[in-house]
Design a protein around this motif. Structure first.
Motif, PDB file in Angstrom:
ATOM      1  N   ASP A  32     -40.163 -78.471  89.660  1.00  0.00           N
ATOM      2  CA  ASP A  32     -38.807 -78.067  89.259  1.00  0.00           C
ATOM      3  C   ASP A  32     -38.785 -76.602  88.846  1.00  0.00           C
ATOM      4  O   ASP A  32     -37.842 -75.872  89.169  1.00  0.00           O
ATOM      5  CB  ASP A  32     -38.303 -78.930  88.099  1.00  0.00           C
ATOM      6  CG  ASP A  32     -37.922 -80.337  88.522  1.00  0.00           C
ATOM      7  OD1 ASP A  32     -37.873 -80.612  89.739  1.00  0.00           O
ATOM      8  OD2 ASP A  32     -37.679 -81.168  87.629  1.00  0.00           O
ATOM      9  N   ASP A  35     -39.188 -74.500  92.035  1.00  0.00           N
ATOM     10  CA  ASP A  35     -37.975 -74.543  92.863  1.00  0.00           C
ATOM     11  C   ASP A  35     -36.873 -73.627  92.338  1.00  0.00           C
ATOM     12  O   ASP A  35     -36.038 -73.165  93.118  1.00  0.00           O
ATOM     13  CB  ASP A  35     -37.438 -75.973  92.954  1.00  0.00           C
ATOM     14  CG  ASP A  35     -38.318 -76.869  93.818  1.00  0.00           C
ATOM     15  OD1 ASP A  35     -39.153 -76.346  94.581  1.00  0.00           O
ATOM     16  OD2 ASP A  35     -38.166 -78.105  93.715  1.00  0.00           O
ATOM     17  N   GLU A  36     -36.849 -73.371  91.059  1.00  0.00           N
ATOM     18  CA  GLU A  36     -35.799 -72.536  90.459  1.00  0.00           C
ATOM     19  C   GLU A  36     -36.117 -71.041  90.500  1.00  0.00           C
ATOM     20  O   GLU A  36     -35.243 -70.226  90.213  1.00  0.00           O
ATOM     21  CB  GLU A  36     -35.559 -72.961  89.005  1.00  0.00           C
ATOM     22  CG  GLU A  36     -34.957 -74.337  88.857  1.00  0.00           C
ATOM     23  CD  GLU A  36     -33.541 -74.431  89.409  1.00  0.00           C
ATOM     24  OE1 GLU A  36     -32.773 -73.461  89.271  1.00  0.00           O
ATOM     25  OE2 GLU A  36     -33.220 -75.478  89.990  1.00  0.00           O
ATOM     26  N   THR A 166     -40.057 -78.397  80.550  1.00  0.00           N
ATOM     27  CA  THR A 166     -39.735 -77.777  81.839  1.00  0.00           C
ATOM     28  C   THR A 166     -38.741 -76.638  81.675  1.00  0.00           C
ATOM     29  O   THR A 166     -38.958 -75.532  82.180  1.00  0.00           O
ATOM     30  CB  THR A 166     -39.178 -78.837  82.821  1.00  0.00           C
ATOM     31  OG1 THR A 166     -40.130 -79.900  82.953  1.00  0.00           O
ATOM     32  CG2 THR A 166     -38.891 -78.235  84.180  1.00  0.00           C
ATOM     33  N   GLN A 167     -37.646 -76.869  80.991  1.00  0.00           N
ATOM     34  CA  GLN A 167     -36.605 -75.840  80.846  1.00  0.00           C
ATOM     35  C   GLN A 167     -37.111 -74.656  80.032  1.00  0.00           C
ATOM     36  O   GLN A 167     -36.788 -73.509  80.340  1.00  0.00           O
ATOM     37  CB  GLN A 167     -35.342 -76.427  80.210  1.00  0.00           C
ATOM     38  CG  GLN A 167     -34.144 -75.504  80.286  1.00  0.00           C
ATOM     39  CD  GLN A 167     -33.789 -75.117  81.719  1.00  0.00           C
ATOM     40  OE1 GLN A 167     -33.695 -75.957  82.607  1.00  0.00           O
ATOM     41  NE2 GLN A 167     -33.582 -73.831  81.952  1.00  0.00           N
ATOM     42  N   LEU A 170     -39.212 -72.630  82.306  1.00  0.00           N
ATOM     43  CA  LEU A 170     -38.325 -71.959  83.254  1.00  0.00           C
ATOM     44  C   LEU A 170     -37.612 -70.788  82.607  1.00  0.00           C
ATOM     45  O   LEU A 170     -37.469 -69.719  83.218  1.00  0.00           O
ATOM     46  CB  LEU A 170     -37.326 -72.969  83.813  1.00  0.00           C
ATOM     47  CG  LEU A 170     -36.498 -72.530  85.002  1.00  0.00           C
ATOM     48  CD1 LEU A 170     -37.374 -72.030  86.132  1.00  0.00           C
ATOM     49  CD2 LEU A 170     -35.634 -73.669  85.484  1.00  0.00           C
ATOM     50  N   LEU A 174     -37.780 -66.962  84.011  1.00  0.00           N
ATOM     51  CA  LEU A 174     -36.589 -66.266  84.504  1.00  0.00           C
ATOM     52  C   LEU A 174     -36.178 -65.083  83.638  1.00  0.00           C
ATOM     53  O   LEU A 174     -35.289 -64.323  84.013  1.00  0.00           O
ATOM     54  CB  LEU A 174     -35.416 -67.246  84.648  1.00  0.00           C
ATOM     55  CG  LEU A 174     -35.620 -68.353  85.694  1.00  0.00           C
ATOM     56  CD1 LEU A 174     -34.471 -69.322  85.680  1.00  0.00           C
ATOM     57  CD2 LEU A 174     -35.813 -67.751  87.078  1.00  0.00           C
TER      58      LEU A 174
END
Length: 175
Positions: A32, A35-36, A166-167, A170, A174
């Motif tokens: 995940d 993929d982002e 996960t977030q 991420l 980012l």
């Protein structure tokens, strides 16, 4: 003497308490995260470009093989047995070269993919470490295997909100 005995007992109790403390565990789905990431699109573009180039080379070799085979089939009536055997051996060698070339393409594609993804995977690992240290986690588990099989069979709703990093990973990737 009793002073040393009491200190020894206290040390053993502290060690035992530490040994029986609950480990802190988090989990994430690295796919995940990957993929982002915008970098993944660039990697996919480079791999597709490489694959298009190699497929074009493969098609040329396949057309050459098919043309040789058609040519031999058309001339077969006027050929001696020795000539037919020689031409069949030549076709077999061409077919083996074609198969070897296909295997080489697959190997090169895997190598190129690993080469392009490695820096991104290193960054993801660094972000995971950062989040794990921030949350004081002892372990971080992968939510699923490479084939998509779930490793975590059950996670409570509280666990999902507290343990899924996960977030957070991420967000680091980012920013």
């Amino acid at each position: 003497m009793t002073k040393y005995f009491n200190l020894s007992i206290a040390a053993v109790l502290l060690l035992a308490a530490g040994a029986y403390s609950q480990p802190k565990i988090g989990y994430l789905n690295p796919q995940d995260v990957l993929d982002e990431l915008p970098e993944k699109v660039e990697v996919e573009n480079q791999l597709n470009s490489f694959l298009d180039e190699k497929e074009s080379e493969f098609e040329e070799k396949a057309i050459e093989f098919q043309s040789a085979r058609t040519d031999i089939q058309q001339r077969m009536d006027g050929m001696s047995d020795a000539e037919i055997r020689r031409e069949e051996e030549r076709l077999q060698a061409m077919n083996q070269e074609l198969e070897a070339f296909q295997t080489q393409i697959e190997r090169e594609l895997q190598q190129r993919q690993a080469q392009l993804l490695q820096p991104i995977l290193n960054e993801i690992n660094t972000a995971i470490e950062s989040v794990a240290k921030e949350l004081e986690l002892d372990y971080v588990l992968n939510e699923a295997t490479g084939e998509g099989e779930m490793i975590l069979i059950f996670v409570s709703s509280e666990g999902k909100s507290e343990l899924d990093i996960t977030q957070k990973v991420l967000n680091i990737m980012l920013n």
